[in-house]
Design a protein around this motif. Sequence first.
Motif, PDB file in Angstrom:
ATOM      1  N   THR A  22       2.196  -0.463  -3.831  1.00 23.30           N
ATOM      2  CA  THR A  22       3.297  -1.346  -3.465  1.00 23.30           C
ATOM      3  C   THR A  22       2.858  -2.203  -2.287  1.00 23.30           C
ATOM      4  O   THR A  22       2.387  -1.663  -1.281  1.00 23.30           O
ATOM      5  CB  THR A  22       4.555  -0.547  -3.086  1.00 23.30           C
ATOM      6  OG1 THR A  22       4.928   0.288  -4.192  1.00 23.30           O
ATOM      7  CG2 THR A  22       5.700  -1.455  -2.726  1.00 23.30           C
ATOM      8  N   ASN A  23       3.003  -3.503  -2.429  1.00 24.71           N
ATOM      9  CA  ASN A  23       2.614  -4.445  -1.376  1.00 24.71           C
ATOM     10  C   ASN A  23       1.183  -4.206  -0.891  1.00 24.71           C
ATOM     11  O   ASN A  23       0.907  -4.248   0.306  1.00 24.71           O
ATOM     12  CB  ASN A  23       3.581  -4.381  -0.189  1.00 24.71           C
ATOM     13  CG  ASN A  23       4.990  -4.741  -0.578  1.00 24.71           C
ATOM     14  OD1 ASN A  23       5.198  -5.547  -1.485  1.00 24.71           O
ATOM     15  ND2 ASN A  23       5.961  -4.144   0.082  1.00 24.71           N
ATOM     16  N   SER A  31       0.452   5.152  -6.884  1.00 20.65           N
ATOM     17  CA  SER A  31       1.245   3.930  -7.002  1.00 20.65           C
ATOM     18  C   SER A  31       0.771   2.939  -5.961  1.00 20.65           C
ATOM     19  O   SER A  31       0.245   3.324  -4.916  1.00 20.65           O
ATOM     20  CB  SER A  31       2.734   4.218  -6.779  1.00 20.65           C
ATOM     21  OG  SER A  31       3.284   4.908  -7.868  1.00 20.65           O
ATOM     22  N   SER A  71       8.998   7.758  -6.055  1.00 25.78           N
ATOM     23  CA  SER A  71       9.141   6.644  -5.110  1.00 25.78           C
ATOM     24  C   SER A  71      10.359   5.769  -5.403  1.00 25.78           C
ATOM     25  O   SER A  71      10.753   4.964  -4.549  1.00 25.78           O
ATOM     26  CB  SER A  71       7.878   5.785  -5.109  1.00 25.78           C
ATOM     27  OG  SER A  71       7.657   5.207  -6.386  1.00 25.78           O
TER      28      SER A  71
END
Length: 120
Positions: free
Chosen positions: A74-75, A72, A33
């Motif tokens: 993210t946000n 993962s 990513s």
Amino acid sequence: MEIIVFQRQYSNSDALQDFLNRYYQKSMNHLASDLLVKGVHPEDIKQAVKKAILATENSGFVAKKHFQPIISVTNGTSFLDCRLSNLGYSLVLLNVEPKSEYIAKLQVEIATQVLNVSLK
């Protein structure tokens, strides 16, 4: 009579595999990513990782030493990602579609270094 409240059973191969995965992860300093911030589309990253794993396996290397799937976040959004060793990351860079300027320049730079080719 012995009372066992909770007992988790591991086979020797599970414990060994878990240890090896953690050992391999120590040398995996990259995430697939990471390429998102370089302007690479998620689907292009996914395809590049698949090709890089295939190249690793077909070269006789053990893929799990260089590629490990992880989750993962993210946000607040979770997604399937991949930890990469230096070799794994390099192979992904070589196999990703050169749609972004960063990737295109990087692939040309690698080719010129490996083949000792001049761009003049």
